[in-house]
Design a protein around this motif. Structure first.
Motif, PDB file in Angstrom:
ATOM      1  N   GLU A  10       0.858  -1.217   0.091  1.00  0.00           N
ATOM      2  CA  GLU A  10      -0.064  -0.221   0.056  1.00  0.00           C
ATOM      3  C   GLU A  10       0.875   1.235   0.029  1.00  0.00           C
ATOM      4  O   GLU A  10       1.897   1.203   0.829  1.00  0.00           O
ATOM      5  CB  GLU A  10      -0.797   0.067   1.326  1.00  0.00           C
ATOM      6  CG  GLU A  10      -1.760  -1.032   1.380  1.00  0.00           C
ATOM      7  CD  GLU A  10      -2.615  -1.118   2.656  1.00  0.00           C
ATOM      8  OE1 GLU A  10      -3.117   0.074   2.937  1.00  0.00           O
ATOM      9  OE2 GLU A  10      -2.908  -2.037   3.002  1.00  0.00           O
ATOM     10  N   ASP A  11       0.444   2.082  -0.738  1.00  0.00           N
ATOM     11  CA  ASP A  11       1.073   3.453  -0.565  1.00  0.00           C
ATOM     12  C   ASP A  11       0.961   4.222   0.601  1.00  0.00           C
ATOM     13  O   ASP A  11      -0.136   3.932   0.974  1.00  0.00           O
ATOM     14  CB  ASP A  11       0.596   4.417  -1.907  1.00  0.00           C
ATOM     15  CG  ASP A  11       1.323   4.050  -3.375  1.00  0.00           C
ATOM     16  OD1 ASP A  11       2.157   3.104  -3.356  1.00  0.00           O
ATOM     17  OD2 ASP A  11       0.644   4.211  -4.117  1.00  0.00           O
ATOM     18  N   GLY A  12       1.990   4.908   1.009  1.00  0.00           N
ATOM     19  CA  GLY A  12       1.824   5.992   2.294  1.00  0.00           C
ATOM     20  C   GLY A  12       2.161   5.333   3.583  1.00  0.00           C
ATOM     21  O   GLY A  12       2.037   5.981   4.672  1.00  0.00           O
ATOM     22  N   ILE A  13       2.290   3.691   3.443  1.00  0.00           N
ATOM     23  CA  ILE A  13       2.707   2.992   4.893  1.00  0.00           C
ATOM     24  C   ILE A  13       3.844   2.742   4.855  1.00  0.00           C
ATOM     25  O   ILE A  13       4.158   1.636   3.694  1.00  0.00           O
ATOM     26  CB  ILE A  13       1.329   2.316   5.172  1.00  0.00           C
ATOM     27  CG1 ILE A  13       0.059   2.801   5.323  1.00  0.00           C
ATOM     28  CG2 ILE A  13       1.959   1.375   6.286  1.00  0.00           C
ATOM     29  CD1 ILE A  13      -1.069   1.715   5.252  1.00  0.00           C
ATOM     30  N   PRO A  14       4.823   2.700   5.510  1.00  0.00           N
ATOM     31  CA  PRO A  14       6.219   2.077   5.605  1.00  0.00           C
ATOM     32  C   PRO A  14       5.804   0.542   5.340  1.00  0.00           C
ATOM     33  O   PRO A  14       5.234  -0.111   5.890  1.00  0.00           O
ATOM     34  CB  PRO A  14       6.780   2.280   6.823  1.00  0.00           C
ATOM     35  CG  PRO A  14       6.260   3.611   7.143  1.00  0.00           C
ATOM     36  CD  PRO A  14       4.653   3.656   6.715  1.00  0.00           C
ATOM     37  N   ILE A  15       6.924  -0.168   4.428  1.00  0.00           N
ATOM     38  CA  ILE A  15       6.698  -1.585   3.867  1.00  0.00           C
ATOM     39  C   ILE A  15       6.855  -2.338   5.294  1.00  0.00           C
ATOM     40  O   ILE A  15       6.112  -3.363   5.416  1.00  0.00           O
ATOM     41  CB  ILE A  15       7.709  -1.811   2.819  1.00  0.00           C
ATOM     42  CG1 ILE A  15       7.244  -0.910   1.670  1.00  0.00           C
ATOM     43  CG2 ILE A  15       7.552  -3.051   2.603  1.00  0.00           C
ATOM     44  CD1 ILE A  15       8.232  -1.128   0.582  1.00  0.00           C
TER      45      ILE A  15
END
Length: 123
Positions: A10-15
């Protein structure tokens, strides 16, 4: 071996946080159990297409929480007790509930409207 086939970045959340959440959700759903083997850092890094340091960070944090046991050059395994599973379940439920309530409040939904929606979709 713990599966990451359904893992979607998901974009915007640290992997590394997404990896931790994926594993915690698997623990609560009972698709990840005590003694399950984790993919090696290198294998998971290649599978997800991310830097091995990202996997290392996720595994390190899980180890600090006492959820995995790792040894240098050896396989890593889940270490789960009924208490740790209950704690993770509560943590995930409370976090998701807080986020849902926050979004509903931002949209101007009243508690009565929210409860009616929950009841509607619960059944």
């Amino acid at each position: 071996m713990i599966s990451f086939t359904n893992f979607i970045l998901e974009d915007g959340i640290p992997i590394y946080l997404q990896i931790i959440r994926h594993m915690k959700q698997g623990i609560v759903a009972r698709t990840i159990e005590d003694g399950d083997e984790l993919p090696s850092r290198r294998v998971l890094s290649a599978l997800l297409g991310v830097n091995p340091n990202t996997i290392q960070k996720a595994y390190k944090l899980l180890e600090e929480e006492g959820l995995i046991q790792s040894h240098s050059g050896a396989k890593s395994y889940m270490v789960l007790s009924p208490e740790s599973i209950d704690k993770i379940r509560t943590e995930l439920l409370e976090n998701d509930a807080k986020n849902a309530v926050k979004m509903l409040k931002q949209m101007g939904v009243t508690m009565e409207e929210a409860m009616a929606l929950i009841e509607k979709y619960w059944n």
